[in-house]
Design an enzyme around this catalytic site. Sequence first.
Site, mmCIF file in Angstrom:
data_model
loop_
_atom_site.group_PDB
_atom_site.id
_atom_site.type_symbol
_atom_site.label_atom_id
_atom_site.label_comp_id
_atom_site.label_asym_id
_atom_site.label_seq_id
_atom_site.Cartn_x
_atom_site.Cartn_y
_atom_site.Cartn_z
ATOM 1 N N LEU D 228 44.733 38.642 41.452
ATOM 2 C CA LEU D 228 44.517 38.474 40.010
ATOM 3 C C LEU D 228 43.095 38.850 39.608
ATOM 4 C CD1 LEU D 228 46.105 37.359 37.607
ATOM 5 C CD2 LEU D 228 44.921 35.204 37.985
ATOM 6 N N ASP D 229 42.976 39.662 38.590
ATOM 7 C CA ASP D 229 41.669 40.047 38.021
ATOM 8 C C ASP D 229 40.763 40.726 39.036
ATOM 9 O OD1 ASP D 229 42.599 38.881 35.761
ATOM 10 O OD2 ASP D 229 41.345 37.106 35.880
#
Lengths: 285, 285, 285, 285
Positions: D228-229
Amino acid sequence: SDLGRLTVQCADRPGIVAAVSQFLTDHGANIVESDQATTDPVDGQFFLRMTFHRPGLQAHLDDMTKNFTKALVEKFEVTEWSLRDASTPKRVAIMVSKYDHCLLDLLWRARRGELPVDIGLVISNHADLASEVRTFGVPFVHMPVTRDTKPEAEARQLQLLQGNFDLVVLARYMQILSADFLASVGCPVINIHHSFLPPFAGAGPYERAKERGVKLIGATAHYATEDLDEGPIIEQDVVRVRHSDNIAALKRRGADVERLVLSRAVLWHCEDRVLRQGNSTVVFS
Amino acid sequence: SDLGRLTVQCADRPGIVAAVSQFLTDHGANIVESDQATTDPVDGQFFLRMTFHRPGLQAHLDDMTKNFTKALVEKFEVTEWSLRDASTPKRVAIMVSKYDHCLLDLLWRARRGELPVDIGLVISNHADLASEVRTFGVPFVHMPVTRDTKPEAEARQLQLLQGNFDLVVLARYMQILSADFLASVGCPVINIHHSFLPPFAGAGPYERAKERGVKLIGATAHYATEDLDEGPIIEQDVVRVRHSDNIAALKRRGADVERLVLSRAVLWHCEDRVLRQGNSTVVFS
Amino acid sequence: SDLGRLTVQCADRPGIVAAVSQFLTDHGANIVESDQATTDPVDGQFFLRMTFHRPGLQAHLDDMTKNFTKALVEKFEVTEWSLRDASTPKRVAIMVSKYDHCLLDLLWRARRGELPVDIGLVISNHADLASEVRTFGVPFVHMPVTRDTKPEAEARQLQLLQGNFDLVVLARYMQILSADFLASVGCPVINIHHSFLPPFAGAGPYERAKERGVKLIGATAHYATEDLDEGPIIEQDVVRVRHSDNIAALKRRGADVERLVLSRAVLWHCEDRVLRQGNSTVVFS
Amino acid sequence: SDLGRLTVQCADRPGIVAAVSQFLTDHGANIVESDQATTDPVDGQFFLRMTFHRPGLQAHLDDMTKNFTKALVEKFEVTEWSLRDASTPKRVAIMVSKYDHCLLDLLWRARRGELPVDIGLVISNHADLASEVRTFGVPFVHMPVTRDTKPEAEARQLQLLQGNFDLVVLARYMQILSADFLASVGCPVINIHHSFLPPFAGAGPYERAKERGVKLIGATAHYATEDLDEGPIIEQDVVRVRHSDNIAALKRRGADVERLVLSRAVLWHCEDRVLRQGNSTVVFS
C-alpha cells in the site's frame, strides 16, 4: 569522464536520428542520454542533444569531428552542431557593476563544483567588488565606462575576451553593450534582468511594481542581442510578494530569484542543453 | 456561526486599533483573527481586517453598525468599512462565454462548500453551457451580444444584476463591459485574464508566447475597471511550460492556472480579505 | 528606526487586543503592522505581533517594559511576550561542519543588510571554512568533536555562547547536540535538515531518494529540541527533481532549497514573526 | 493523426538508438520527438520514448509490430516495449468512493479533450456520485463492499474490467485492493494519496498535520502495488499552508493538489511518458 556531447540543429527530415546514432555507434560510443525535439511533424526544425560514453574519448575527438563533418553535416544540411568532451569546463568571463548577488552565486557554485565552468575573469565598471572576487582566485579588472569612453572601453574589453572565453555572463552589468561588441566578442552572452507582470519599462521597476500592487515579481535570463532585453529566453522564474513588502523587500526577493534563474541558465548553457532557434530556445533540462 | 467580520480603511493615525478593539470588546465580541497594515510608519494609509466571535451576533449587528458609525467613522475619518456576519454567503453572479474551466471550478467549489458564496445566476452570450450550469441548480440566462445589440444587452444584464448581487465574476467572459455598465452594476466585478512575460497585447497571446519561447505563462485576477486589464490586481500565478508544449498544451496549462487564480481571488474577496487602495490591493491572505 | 515590536501569547479572552492597543497608544506609539491569531473562537490560544512607531523609542523602552508587566502580564496571564527595538539586530552564532552553502548564504545576507542580525561567531568541528568565514570579518573557532571529547567540547561551546547570543543557527552542523546543551545554551536554536516524501530515516537520504524515484526533495527549518528533527517547524519548501538527476544533482538541488529555507526561517525569527506553541509554530510571514 | 509512439526498455548496450531509429526510418517514419535515458554510462538500464510521423500509420501498424519483434526485441533483449497509434485514446475505468474532486477533474478534462482517454466506466462502493457521473454520459456501477463481501465484490469488478480497459484510476477509492485483484486486472492501476512532511501513518493525517504545524502538504500519484502506498511514484506536488488554516482548509488545499497531481499522472501515463523500472519511474515529461 570519457563522456562526450553532441548537439545538432537542422531542417527536419527522416533518418537523421538513425544516421547520427549509427555514427556514434560506429565510432565506439554508447549513447547514455538523448533528447530530441521537432517543431512540427512535417517540415519542422530538428533539435538533438546526445550524451555518449566513449572510452578514451580525448584521443578520438578530432577524428570524430572530422568524420561527422564529412558524413553528416553536408548530407543533412546541418546548420548548427557541436561535438565536445563533456568534462571540459567552459571558459567563462563575468561582467558586473555593483550588485554582488548574481556574481557571488556563480563564483560559489563554480568553486563548489556545481557548474562545469572555469571562471577566468571578472570585468567591472566599478571597483567595489575587487577584493571579493580575488578571494576566489579569479582576476578582477576594473574598467570604468562613461558615455565618452565607452567605445574605447569596449575595445579594451574585447581584447581581453576575444578568443579566450566560451561564454560571457552579464551578472547585473548596468551598461548597454553595443551591437558591435556583441558581434565581435565571438561567444554567446547571457544576461539577467528582472521582469514583471505587467512589465514596467524604463526606470524604477521595483518602485512601480510596488505602486501597481503586483503579487509576483520575476527574473528572465536570455541571450543578449542587439535588441535590449529581447533576446532568446533561456529561463524565467517568479517569486510571490506581499502587500507588506516595501521596495527594499521587493528588491531582496527579486535578487533571490535573479541569482537562481541566472545560475540555472548558465548551468544549462554549459551543459549544452540550450539550442537557439531564431529568437527562442529549446531547453533540454 | 456567530462570527462577524469588520474591515476598516482610513488615513492612519495613532489610536485606531485601540479604538476599534475597544469598540468590539464593549459590544461583547472577542477578536479571533486580526490583520493590519499601514503603508508608512508616518502618514500612511491604514487597513484593518478583524474576525470576531459574538454570541447571538445576528441580533446585535444592526446596533453594532449604528454605533460604529457614530463612535468611529467620523472620528477617524474612515473612508471604507464593512461590518457583516461572516457566515452570510455573498450573492454571486457569473458571466461567461464558451470556455467552461473557470465557471465549472467556481460552481463546483461552491457546491462543495469551499467558497462562502451563493451563486444565483449565470449569464452567457452563448448557449453552450446551459445544461452544464443547470445541473448545479443554478439559473442560466442566454443573452447574445453583437456590436449593435450591446447597449441593449447590457441594459438587460443590469436589470438582472442591480441590487441582487454582491459580486459579479467574469469567468472568461469575452465581451468588453462598458464603463457605464461597471458604474451601474452596483457591486465589485472580478475578471480573470492570462498574462505573459513579456506580455503580448492584442490577439493570439498563446500563439505569440509559443513563438517567443517563454518559459512561464500566468494568469491575473483583478477588479474590472474602465481600463481593460488594468484594474487592481488581487492574485497572480504562473505555471512552467516546456519547448515541447504546443499551443494546445499552453492553453491547457493556462486554463489550470486561470481557474486556480480566479477561485483564490473569489475566495479572498468573499472572505473580506481584499482591501482596495487606488489601483492596488492589500490582501490579507 | 524608532520602530518597536511587541509579541504576546496567552490563553485567549475578550479584550486583549483592545488592552494592548490602548497600552501602545497611551505610550505614544502608533501601530504600523499587526497580526493576530487565535486557535479557536472560544477558549483558544492567543498570538499577537505588533510593530509600532514611537518617536524616541530607545529612551522609553525600559518604562514601557515595566508598565507592560504591571498593566497587562498579570491581568491577562500572558505566558510569553517580548518588547524590543526592532532596529536592534539579534546577536547570532552559527555552528557548521563542512558544507558551506547555508553558512555562506547567511553571512552574505547579513553583510548585504538583508537579515537584521549581527553574526558574532562561527563554531565548526572542522577547520575547512576558517578563511572563508574570516573574509566576512566574523570570528571562526575550530572545535573538533569526537565521541570521547563531546561533553568537553559542548562545555567549551557553552562558554562561548551563553549570555552572548540571542540565537544559535545550525547551518548543517553534523553533530547531535545533547539535551543538556540545548537546555543550557539560553537562546533558541534553529536547525535545517533535508526532508523527503516519503522520508528516509538513517544514512544516505539522497541515495535512497534516487533509488525510490521521488519527484520532489525538500528542506525543513525547525527549532532544535531534544528529539532530533522533531522540533517545531518554522519553514519548509521543496524543489522538483528529474529522473535524469544523479545523486550529485539531487544534492545540488537540495542545497539550493536548504539555504533558502534556512535563511527565511532566520529572517522570520529575527523579525519576531515566529511564535512557538507546544511543538508547532505560528508564523506571521 | 498518423503519429505513432514507441517505448523501449532493456539493459543498455551500444547501438540500440541507432537500430531503433533505423527501424523507424526503414518503415517510412519520421521521428518528431525523442527522449532517452540510461541509468549509468556503463551497464545501465535503457529507456526510450519516440513519437514518429508515418503517413497512413493505421495500415502499417501490424506490420511494424511484427517486424519490430523480429528485428529488435530478441537482438537487444528488450524487456518492455510498446508501439501504438498515439491518436488512439486509452480506455480508462475509474474507481471512487465519496470524494468527488479527483473524479470530476478527470471527467472534465476528458470531456474538454485535454486527456487522450476514453472513460468508459466508473465503479464506486457508494451510490453518491451516480447522477453526477451519468451527466457526463459515463456508466456508473454501484458495488458496495464490506469486509465479508470484498472477495465477491472484487470478482465482479474484475468481470467488468478485465480485457476492457488499458488503465484503472483510483480517484480516492477508499478500499484496499487485494494483491489478487492487482495481479488479475490486466492493466496498470494508478492511485492518488495525500502525503506529508513528516508523514503521518494511520488515520486522520490532516488532523495530525495541523497539530504538528507543517507548512506544506502534498499529494503523490503512483502505480498501485501490493504494498500500500509504496508503488512506483509518477508525480508529486505540494501546496503551502498557513497557521490560520483549520483542518477544513487543509483538506481543501489538499484536494486541489490531489486532483492536479492525479490528472498529470494520468496524462503522462496515457501519453506513454512513464516507464517503470523496479519501484521507481522514468518520466519523460
